[in-house]
Design an enzyme around this catalytic site. Sequence first.
Site, PDB file in Angstrom:
ATOM      1  N   GLU A 140      56.509 -16.631  38.122  1.00 40.38           N
ATOM      2  CA  GLU A 140      55.072 -16.655  37.838  1.00 40.38           C
ATOM      3  C   GLU A 140      54.261 -17.131  39.037  1.00 40.38           C
ATOM      4  OE1 GLU A 140      57.348 -17.826  35.723  1.00 40.38           O
ATOM      5  OE2 GLU A 140      57.119 -16.551  33.956  1.00 40.38           O
ATOM      6  N   HIS A 151      54.804 -21.418  23.686  1.00 47.31           N
ATOM      7  CA  HIS A 151      54.386 -20.011  23.694  1.00 47.31           C
ATOM      8  C   HIS A 151      53.141 -19.789  22.835  1.00 47.31           C
ATOM      9  CE1 HIS A 151      58.576 -19.612  25.010  1.00 47.31           C
ATOM     10  NE2 HIS A 151      58.308 -18.395  25.415  1.00 47.31           N
TER      11      HIS A 151
END
Lengths: 335, 336
Positions: B68, B137
């Site tokens: 990321e 999440h």
Amino acid sequence: MFDENTPYAVRTYAPEVLIKALQKMYLIRKFEEGAEDSYTRGLIHGTMHLSIGQEASAVGACMSLTDDDKITSTHRGHGHCVAKGADLTKMFAEFFGKETGYCKGRGGSMHIADPSKGNLGANGIVGGGLPIAVGAALSAKRLGLDDVTVCFFGDGANNEGAFHEALNMAAIWRLPVVFVCENNKYGMSTSIERSTAVKNIADRAAAYDMPGVTVNGNDFSAVAQAVDRAVTRARKGDGPSLIENLTYRWRGHSKSDRNRYRTKEEIAAWQARDPIVRMGEMLIEHGILDQNGISKIEAAAAATIEAAIAEAKASPDPHVDQATRDVYSQSGAAA
Amino acid sequence: MNAPGVPETRELSYAQAIREAMDIALAEDERVVLMGEDIGVYGGAFQVTGDLVEKYGTERVIDTPISELGGAGVAVGAALTGLRPIFEFQFSDFATLAMEQIVNQAAKLRFMLGGAVSVPVVMRFPAGSGTGAAAQHSQSLEAWLGHVPGLKVVQPSTPEDAKGLLLAALDDPDPVMIFEHKLLYKSKGRVPAGRYATPIGKAAIRREGRDMTIVATSIMVLKALEVAKTLEAEGIDAEVIDLRSIRPIDRNTVLASVRRTGRLICVYEGVKTLGIGAEISAMVAESDAFDFLESPIVRLGGAEAPIPYNPELEKAVVPQIPDILDAARRMANGQV
């Protein structure tokens, strides 16, 4: 005629090109000394990271780059800027926080960039420039340009996650980027032996299936040879390389450094391996310059820097009512 | 048949609308590339990119490794040098791994370099709770990025805005962060065909009302509209403002509404403390709209806890329709 003992740089570059390279190395040295002196006189706000002793790495790595080729640099980035053709007055003006500086006084020493020369900027974050360099290389590939990006970083950055992620992506996408690690032995105070599991940072290239080479970073010719080869490879579309320039910063990490992690003897030993003296000796040995010519180059560099400092000092300051300008583009101003 | 000059609209899902925006952008501008984890043949974790890779190839719909920080940085570098990348975080939570590039680089490069460069990168963040994916999440981190000068942060709540804000983001020279609530991906709405842009920084009044102003973001707009319908039957006329953009915030629309209604409820999924509601409330308190308030302001935001797994617990930590309804009734009855 050249023989097998003739250094790469002498075999490869015309005498006037080599003389220009020496001029740039002196400009960097005098620039850093001028910056240090300005700091002592209270002209510079904040801190700075000097690259005295690392001039061969900056200039050698930029030898085969055009203005369309990109570099990304580091907090110790003054030398890279000069090597890539930055205007010295605009650099000093930035140090002095002037409106006429490269960043209009908003960036200072750690953020000088010159997009017109392909310099995408120094960076205050260790490892910050690595993924950005890969992005620049992705642009070149997608846009069908043959530009190469040279990504400078220090030994400290090789333990950042960004280093590993960037090298991996550059390799899987075969991007035209050359990673140039300036290993000056210390990430601030922490030595490479204490911070890094491998002996040579270039060994880490193997993990990313790219060539990795360690060279004497104080030997201009060795740096130019390694980087030129990597740039050629990148331009041909054969992907990235990692080059480790072993060098040394004569000064401390920044102005707060008391040099307690290294000895006077070690510093003196590296000062005896001055990359500029070495370059001069090479040019004398091959009949390109004599001592008098070198002295003239040094004096000219000092005069150039003195003039740049004087001009920068006399430049206007930014207006405080514009402290928040340029956060957004004109067309996209946000509240 | 549409009247001449009135764009054709179709019923599309929020995810389809985003995909259509990316399709238009990829078709009309060679500089546009999509980047992200599993956005190629997989189609994206939420099937937003879908089959775009088949149309545009792997050179323009680029699967990144699970990197990321590096991936976001590559997008920043590419934006700096001529591409128009749209970077998808698989989950907005994973932006925490890329904060360096978002906050230190994308947001600041233009300013730090004295305006010499722009970073026209678009980042997409599937956000929010309700999927049973638990604490790592399910977060709503938009206020984090909303706190950073140099970024623009939007939260579309309708398919029409999801498409229009993405196209506006691509037209924008500055970095634009788009937070997409995962529970909205399947929601449907009328979406104009072709290219149009929804202005960044403009709120939308989704329902006009005289008695109170409900300022909501993202999926909370849909909940607030449900609540307004119920309140209407009870004789309470609530105005619902879809904030759409949290940086910049459309101050004028919010303040004008509060001046009219005299009451304000802020509803958002991010953690209540130091969140969007605090900003909206302070904005009112610092303005002449404060003089029009007939009731204390109410903020409904996420609980002071990570998002739990158990579905009942998960619902309990973010504002739900009964919570909003209850707050609105109390406010209308002077019980705040």
